[in-house]
Motif scaffolding. Structure first.
Motif, mmCIF file in Angstrom:
data_model
loop_
_atom_site.group_PDB
_atom_site.id
_atom_site.type_symbol
_atom_site.label_atom_id
_atom_site.label_comp_id
_atom_site.label_asym_id
_atom_site.label_seq_id
_atom_site.Cartn_x
_atom_site.Cartn_y
_atom_site.Cartn_z
ATOM 1 N N ASP A 281 0.833 -1.210 0.000
ATOM 2 C CA ASP A 281 0.000 0.000 0.000
ATOM 3 C C ASP A 281 0.864 1.256 0.000
ATOM 4 N N MET A 282 1.951 1.241 0.785
ATOM 5 C CA MET A 282 2.854 2.395 0.816
ATOM 6 C C MET A 282 3.554 2.582 -0.527
ATOM 7 N N MET A 283 3.921 1.471 -1.169
ATOM 8 C CA MET A 283 4.536 1.562 -2.501
ATOM 9 C C MET A 283 3.549 2.159 -3.497
ATOM 10 N N CYS A 284 2.298 1.733 -3.411
ATOM 11 C CA CYS A 284 1.261 2.265 -4.299
ATOM 12 C C CYS A 284 1.083 3.766 -4.076
ATOM 13 N N GLN A 285 1.004 4.170 -2.817
ATOM 14 C CA GLN A 285 0.830 5.590 -2.494
ATOM 15 C C GLN A 285 2.024 6.399 -2.981
ATOM 16 N N TRP A 286 3.226 5.870 -2.809
ATOM 17 C CA TRP A 286 4.412 6.562 -3.285
ATOM 18 C C TRP A 286 4.334 6.741 -4.799
ATOM 19 N N GLY A 287 3.937 5.700 -5.500
ATOM 20 C CA GLY A 287 3.805 5.778 -6.957
ATOM 21 C C GLY A 287 2.782 6.807 -7.387
ATOM 22 N N GLU A 288 1.644 6.837 -6.690
ATOM 23 C CA GLU A 288 0.620 7.835 -7.016
ATOM 24 C C GLU A 288 1.137 9.251 -6.792
ATOM 25 N N ASN A 289 1.907 9.444 -5.742
ATOM 26 C CA ASN A 289 2.421 10.778 -5.420
ATOM 27 C C ASN A 289 3.590 11.206 -6.291
ATOM 28 N N ASN A 290 4.290 10.265 -6.917
ATOM 29 C CA ASN A 290 5.523 10.596 -7.629
ATOM 30 C C ASN A 290 5.526 10.293 -9.116
ATOM 31 N N ARG A 291 4.494 9.690 -9.631
ATOM 32 C CA ARG A 291 4.492 9.404 -11.065
ATOM 33 C C ARG A 291 4.277 10.689 -11.847
ATOM 34 N N PRO A 292 4.847 10.738 -13.036
ATOM 35 C CA PRO A 292 4.682 11.947 -13.850
ATOM 36 C C PRO A 292 3.217 12.107 -14.270
ATOM 37 N N VAL A 293 2.801 13.346 -14.357
ATOM 38 C CA VAL A 293 1.452 13.642 -14.810
ATOM 39 C C VAL A 293 1.451 13.543 -16.338
ATOM 40 N N LEU A 294 0.523 12.763 -16.869
ATOM 41 C CA LEU A 294 0.432 12.592 -18.313
ATOM 42 C C LEU A 294 -0.451 13.683 -18.897
ATOM 43 N N ALA A 295 0.029 14.287 -19.964
ATOM 44 C CA ALA A 295 -0.752 15.313 -20.651
ATOM 45 C C ALA A 295 -1.635 14.622 -21.690
#
Length: 117
Positions: free
Chosen positions: A101-115
């Motif tokens: 769950d923490m890995m998922c949250q980290w990914g959500e917070n740090n993945r690039p925003v797609l245009a």
């Protein structure tokens, strides 16, 4: 992160808690298998294969055997014809869910925003 208790420069990584954890969940499919079992609680071999999609029958069988040997999943075999086998997370396996769950949250917070166009 407290690296004093996890990894130091004078230790071999495999002799640390971090290295041990990686040895249990490392590889292409183990975390994915743990994820699906956490989501569905109990699954059969073919259900897991369908959810993962890209895994071969043999590879899934090997991963399940390794996870069972490491105490991460529980395998329940029912004595019937045709044979029925179900997989679920053991208590030890369920203890990994907060880490995922923490890995998922980290990914959500740090993945690039797609245009989107």
């Amino acid at each position: 992160m407290n690296t004093e208790n996890c990894v130091t420069t004078d230790l071999n990584l495999k002799n640390t808690g971090f290295g041990y954890t990686l040895s249990l969940i490392g590889g292409k499919y183990k975390i994915v298998i743990i994820y699906w079992l956490a989501e569905h609680k109990v699954m059969r071999h073919n259900e897991l294969k369908r959810c993962i999609g890209t895994i071969s029958f043999k590879t899934l069988s090997i991963m399940l055997k390794e996870l069972e040997a490491d105490g991460i999943i529980h395998r329940e075999e029912y004595p019937q014809i045709p044979p029925k086998v179900e997989y679920s997370l053991s208590e030890r396996g369920r203890s990994l869910v907060p880490v995922l769950d923490m890995m998922c949250q980290w990914g959500e917070n740090n993945r690039p925003v797609l245009a989107f166009k």
